[in-house]
Design a protein around this motif. Structure first.
Motif, short mmCIF file in Angstrom:
data_model
loop_
_atom_site.label_atom_id
_atom_site.label_comp_id
_atom_site.label_asym_id
_atom_site.label_seq_id
_atom_site.Cartn_x
_atom_site.Cartn_y
_atom_site.Cartn_z
N THR A 92 0.84 -1.19 0.00
CA THR A 92 0.00 0.00 0.00
C THR A 92 0.88 1.25 0.00
OG1 THR A 92 -1.69 1.25 1.22
CG2 THR A 92 -0.12 -0.02 2.52
N THR A 93 0.36 2.31 -0.61
CA THR A 93 1.01 3.62 -0.57
C THR A 93 0.07 4.68 0.00
OG1 THR A 93 0.26 4.12 -2.83
CG2 THR A 93 2.44 3.08 -2.60
N ARG A 94 -1.02 4.23 0.61
CA ARG A 94 -2.04 5.20 1.05
C ARG A 94 -1.59 6.09 2.20
NH1 ARG A 94 -3.94 0.31 3.25
NH2 ARG A 94 -4.36 0.37 5.51
N HIS A 95 -0.52 5.69 2.91
CA HIS A 95 -0.05 6.51 4.02
C HIS A 95 1.07 7.47 3.60
CE1 HIS A 95 -2.44 4.00 6.59
NE2 HIS A 95 -1.74 2.92 6.29
N ASP A 97 3.30 10.49 2.51
CA ASP A 97 3.16 11.92 2.80
C ASP A 97 4.51 12.59 2.62
OD1 ASP A 97 1.90 14.32 3.87
OD2 ASP A 97 3.13 13.96 5.65
#
Length: 345
Positions: A92-95, A97
């Protein structure tokens, strides 16, 4: 050891003697442009209570150091947090920032007097200014360095080093005005159920003093911070003391802090830690840390113990494994193991 590495890249990288030769951990020099480029990466794994096991690229930071004139230095650090990770059975890359960790200019009048303007690490205690994972012995930070003040400020600092009785005396006087100077930094972390209000300053001022004894084998520092933090009405007064002692390959460090709130409803908070590092074999070190933290948020005292191993084949590369024990049932410092590979480049 960490006492030597704390003077490396993350604050004011030294220009390599041979500008044409790249050395890992010293940055890549472009003398024609008066630039040094570098950074660090930190790949981390964890399996702790109440959270899913995961592996993620916790930090990937890029440093730019520009010295167009002898007395002027411009420094920036842009960090990619949680670029990618593996958890819950998939990537996943959803975090992910991107954050501007530091962006400042230094003017050095003399060794005893420099002026810094911009965004930089809060000079409270010693641990916070180490900052980069390759310079630390453990995967986790002590709670007392994590929860009681914002890690960064935006404002002005007067700092320098003087010789007293043949030993170095470092000082920093600083003021923060993040609300006026860096509104994005203040507001970016202001929402969400897991965000503590103490992570961002509205405004602050303080000082940090440090004396080096016995040819730098012992450092003792004291700090004071007066701040108003985003989301809280009352001002906070933080008093901090830290030490670092090294002898050959043995290191002992510690820090204690007490934060007083001007509001009786908010309550005071305090804590401290003591950490030891000893060589086991070659470049393998054993690390042990004991912590205590009295949190106003959970209204109880938390005790934490960490045992770890660090393998440092070279000063800029470290493999770390840590097991953390805790009597906290509120998720302040959950038990479990953590590991990381951290590289300074």
């Amino acid at each position: 050891m960490a006492c030597c590495m704390s003077r490396a890249w993350p604050d004011a990288p030294a220009v390599p003697t041979n500008l044409e030769r790249y050395e890992l951990g010293q940055g890549y020099s472009l003398p024609a442009y008066h630039l040094i480029l570098g950074g660090y990466a930190n790949l981390q794994a964890q399996d702790i209570e109440e959270l899913p096991a995961k592996v993620n690229l916790q930090d990937f930071s890029l440093f730019i150091n520009w010295t167009p004139l002898d007395r002027w230095q411009f420094f920036s650090e842009v960090e990619l947090n949680d670029a990618f990770g593996y958890e819950g059975g998939g990537f996943t890359t959803r975090h992910a920032d991107v954050d501007v960790e530091r962006l400042y200019v230094d003017y050095t009048a003399t060794d005893a007097l420099s002026l810094r303007l911009g965004k930089f690490l809060t000079p409270v205690g010693r641990w916070n200014e180490l900052h980069a994972a390759p310079l630390e012995w453990t995967v986790s930070r002590p709670l007392v360095t994590e929860e009681l003040f914002a890690h960064k400020l935006t404002g002005l600092m007067i700092h320098g080093t003087r010789l007293i009785s043949g030993n170095e005396f470092d000082y920093s006087l600083f003021g923060d005005a993040s609300r006026e100077l860096d509104p994005d930094q203040v507001d970016s972390e202001d929402t969400g159920p897991n965000v503590l209000p103490s992570r961002n300053f509205d405004n602050a001022f303080g000082l940090n003093l440090r004396y080096h004894f016995w040819d730098d084998s012992l450092q003792v520092g004291v700090s004071y911070l007066n701040s108003r933090v985003n989301g809280l009405e009352a001002r906070k007064h933080l008093f901090d003391a830290d030490l670092l002692w090294t002898h050959r390959d043995v290191e002992v460090s510690g820090e204690v802090s007490y934060r007083i709130s001007e509001s009786r409803q908010a309550g005071d908070e305090w804590g401290g830690f003591l950490q030891g590092v000893v060589p086991i074999y070659g470049r393998i070190y054993g690390v042990a840390r004991a912590e205590i933290f009295d949190s106003a948020e959970v209204n109880r005292t938390v005790h934490i113990g960490s045992l770890g191993i660090a393998y440092r084949p070279r000063p800029s590369l470290v493999y770390k494994f840590e097991y953390r024990l805790s009597d906290s049932s509120e998720g302040v410092a959950p038990e479990g193991w953590l590991g990381s590979i951290a590289l300074l480049f």
